[in-house]
Design a protein around this motif. Structure first.
Motif, PDB file in Angstrom:
ATOM      1  N   VAL A  89       8.705  -8.033   0.653  1.00 59.55           N
ATOM      2  CA  VAL A  89       8.322  -8.535   1.975  1.00 59.55           C
ATOM      3  C   VAL A  89       6.836  -8.325   2.268  1.00 59.55           C
ATOM      4  N   THR A  90       6.218  -7.319   1.669  1.00 56.00           N
ATOM      5  CA  THR A  90       4.815  -7.006   1.959  1.00 56.00           C
ATOM      6  C   THR A  90       3.970  -7.181   0.698  1.00 56.00           C
ATOM      7  N   ASP A  91       2.682  -6.979   0.876  1.00 54.89           N
ATOM      8  CA  ASP A  91       1.775  -7.016  -0.275  1.00 54.89           C
ATOM      9  C   ASP A  91       1.670  -5.650  -0.955  1.00 54.89           C
ATOM     10  N   GLU A  92       2.433  -4.688  -0.462  1.00 57.24           N
ATOM     11  CA  GLU A  92       2.328  -3.327  -0.987  1.00 57.24           C
ATOM     12  C   GLU A  92       3.263  -3.158  -2.193  1.00 57.24           C
ATOM     13  N   VAL A  93       2.855  -3.800  -3.295  1.00 52.33           N
ATOM     14  CA  VAL A  93       3.728  -3.841  -4.470  1.00 52.33           C
ATOM     15  C   VAL A  93       3.830  -2.495  -5.176  1.00 52.33           C
ATOM     16  N   ASN A  94       2.930  -1.573  -4.859  1.00 54.84           N
ATOM     17  CA  ASN A  94       2.990  -0.247  -5.483  1.00 54.84           C
ATOM     18  C   ASN A  94       3.577   0.795  -4.542  1.00 54.84           C
ATOM     19  N   PHE A  95       4.104   0.348  -3.431  1.00 51.69           N
ATOM     20  CA  PHE A  95       4.680   1.310  -2.479  1.00 51.69           C
ATOM     21  C   PHE A  95       5.796   2.116  -3.141  1.00 51.69           C
ATOM     22  N   SER A  96       5.793   3.428  -2.867  1.00 53.19           N
ATOM     23  CA  SER A  96       6.852   4.295  -3.382  1.00 53.19           C
ATOM     24  C   SER A  96       7.143   5.390  -2.362  1.00 53.19           C
ATOM     25  N   PHE A  97       8.405   5.719  -2.204  1.00 51.19           N
ATOM     26  CA  PHE A  97       8.763   6.811  -1.303  1.00 51.19           C
ATOM     27  C   PHE A  97       8.396   8.173  -1.878  1.00 51.19           C
ATOM     28  N   THR A  98       7.928   8.201  -3.119  1.00 50.77           N
ATOM     29  CA  THR A  98       7.491   9.471  -3.709  1.00 50.77           C
ATOM     30  C   THR A  98       6.048   9.791  -3.326  1.00 50.77           C
ATOM     31  N   ASN A  99       5.386   8.846  -2.611  1.00 51.65           N
ATOM     32  CA  ASN A  99       3.979   9.045  -2.257  1.00 51.65           C
ATOM     33  C   ASN A  99       3.759   8.942  -0.748  1.00 51.65           C
ATOM     34  N   PRO A 100       4.236   9.918   0.025  1.00 50.99           N
ATOM     35  CA  PRO A 100       3.950   9.892   1.459  1.00 50.99           C
ATOM     36  C   PRO A 100       2.479  10.231   1.702  1.00 50.99           C
ATOM     37  N   PRO A 101       1.915   9.953   2.881  1.00 49.29           N
ATOM     38  CA  PRO A 101       2.583   9.316   4.021  1.00 49.29           C
ATOM     39  C   PRO A 101       2.783   7.818   3.776  1.00 49.29           C
ATOM     40  N   TYR A 102       3.794   7.256   4.423  1.00 48.72           N
ATOM     41  CA  TYR A 102       4.155   5.864   4.217  1.00 48.72           C
ATOM     42  C   TYR A 102       3.390   4.974   5.207  1.00 48.72           C
ATOM     43  N   SER A 103       3.044   3.795   4.769  1.00 41.50           N
ATOM     44  CA  SER A 103       2.300   2.888   5.643  1.00 41.50           C
ATOM     45  C   SER A 103       3.216   2.335   6.726  1.00 41.50           C
ATOM     46  N   GLU A 104       2.618   2.078   7.875  1.00 44.49           N
ATOM     47  CA  GLU A 104       3.380   1.520   8.992  1.00 44.49           C
ATOM     48  C   GLU A 104       3.906   0.126   8.665  1.00 44.49           C
ATOM     49  N   ILE A 105       3.103  -0.650   7.922  1.00 48.27           N
ATOM     50  CA  ILE A 105       3.535  -2.010   7.572  1.00 48.27           C
ATOM     51  C   ILE A 105       4.791  -1.967   6.708  1.00 48.27           C
ATOM     52  N   ALA A 106       4.819  -1.063   5.738  1.00 46.41           N
ATOM     53  CA  ALA A 106       5.981  -0.961   4.848  1.00 46.41           C
ATOM     54  C   ALA A 106       7.228  -0.574   5.635  1.00 46.41           C
ATOM     55  N   LEU A 107       7.092   0.413   6.501  1.00 45.22           N
ATOM     56  CA  LEU A 107       8.252   0.863   7.270  1.00 45.22           C
ATOM     57  C   LEU A 107       8.713  -0.208   8.262  1.00 45.22           C
ATOM     58  N   SER A 108       7.748  -0.913   8.856  1.00 36.45           N
ATOM     59  CA  SER A 108       8.110  -1.985   9.794  1.00 36.45           C
ATOM     60  C   SER A 108       8.857  -3.105   9.072  1.00 36.45           C
ATOM     61  N   ALA A 109       8.414  -3.420   7.842  1.00 38.75           N
ATOM     62  CA  ALA A 109       9.079  -4.471   7.068  1.00 38.75           C
ATOM     63  C   ALA A 109      10.513  -4.067   6.754  1.00 38.75           C
ATOM     64  N   LEU A 110      10.702  -2.826   6.367  1.00 36.86           N
ATOM     65  CA  LEU A 110      12.054  -2.364   6.043  1.00 36.86           C
ATOM     66  C   LEU A 110      12.928  -2.359   7.293  1.00 36.86           C
ATOM     67  N   GLN A 111      12.363  -1.953   8.398  1.00 35.44           N
ATOM     68  CA  GLN A 111      13.123  -1.953   9.651  1.00 35.44           C
ATOM     69  C   GLN A 111      13.534  -3.371  10.026  1.00 35.44           C
ATOM     70  N   GLU A 112      12.666  -4.336   9.778  1.00 38.12           N
ATOM     71  CA  GLU A 112      12.976  -5.727  10.096  1.00 38.12           C
ATOM     72  C   GLU A 112      14.094  -6.248   9.206  1.00 38.12           C
ATOM     73  N   VAL A 113      14.067  -5.874   7.925  1.00 41.70           N
ATOM     74  CA  VAL A 113      15.154  -6.278   7.021  1.00 41.70           C
ATOM     75  C   VAL A 113      16.485  -5.724   7.538  1.00 41.70           C
ATOM     76  N   GLY A 114      16.489  -4.454   7.908  1.00 41.26           N
ATOM     77  CA  GLY A 114      17.709  -3.854   8.449  1.00 41.26           C
ATOM     78  C   GLY A 114      18.149  -4.535   9.726  1.00 41.26           C
ATOM     79  N   ASN A 115      17.172  -4.908  10.544  1.00 44.54           N
ATOM     80  CA  ASN A 115      17.475  -5.583  11.803  1.00 44.54           C
ATOM     81  C   ASN A 115      18.119  -6.947  11.556  1.00 44.54           C
TER      82      ASN A 115
END
Length: 205
Positions: A89-115
């Motif tokens: 959903v985002t351009d953050e193709v290297n996003f990983s939950f092993t590397n906090p802090p997490y970006s707001e865009i990534a979390l917002s995208a995931l929240q939208e998918v759940g929504n």
């Protein structure tokens, strides 16, 4: 709950999954198929085990249902599968939950998918029953399954004693990759009877 009642819930789940697949296909701009292999009724303890165990860290989207048959809903995804959605959903193709802090865009995208997914199921449930069901603003948490569910239930002073699990499998057309998620519907006391009465389904069928 009778076998027939479970069959009715599974049919509602299948229709909700069709709505969700359409919404996800639009969001991801590719064909997504979605199936509901099973619907089960579980105790809270069994619910945590079904989600991977109380100590497993997962991504969870929580919605509170208000209206004529109030209740709660959790959509729980393993972190690897949550990362897949964020990559798609985002351009953050290297996003990983092993590397906090997490970006707001990534979390917002995931929240939208759940929504989107939760809203699709609720829409199907509302259409079938004819009941007004209004979802709250969804909240996202990245935490152990036990902590997430317990917090949600304590906050709501939940007094029911069962959860309805809607297993969900998403696949992208032309690939063998499948994503499994779990929807848990926790009706408030009396809400389940209200739903089945609206459907004209008694416990003896």
């Amino acid at each position: 709950m009778s076998t027939f009642q479970l069959s009715v819930l599974q049919e509602i789940g299948n229709i909700g999954s069709g709505n969700a697949a359409t919404a996800l296909s639009t969001l991801l701009q590719r064909k997504i198929d979605m199936k509901v292999p099973s619907v089960r009724v579980l105790s809270f303890e069994e619910m945590m085990e079904a989600a991977g165990g109380s100590e497993m860290v997962a991504a969870s989207v929580f919605l509170r249902l208000e209206g004529e048959a109030p209740g709660s809903m959790f959509f729980i995804l393993p972190l690897k599968q949550a990362e897949f959605f964020i990559h798609e959903v985002t351009d953050e193709v290297n996003f990983s939950f092993t590397n906090p802090p997490y970006s707001e865009i990534a979390l917002s995208a995931l929240q939208e998918v759940g929504n989107i997914l939760s809203g699709s199921y609720l829409s199907a449930l509302s259409d079938f029953t004819g009941l007004t069901l209004l979802p709250s603003v969804p909240s996202l948490s990245i935490d152990m399954v036990g902590a997430t569910i317990s917090y949600g239930l304590i906050e709501l002073s939940q007094t029911g004693d069962l959860a309805i699990l809607i297993d969900t499998v998403l696949t992208e057309s032309g690939t063998n990759e499948a994503i499994q998620g779990h929807f848990f519907l926790l009706p408030d006391p009396d809400s389940l009877d209200i739903m089945f009465t609206s459907l004209g389904v008694s416990g003896n069928e």
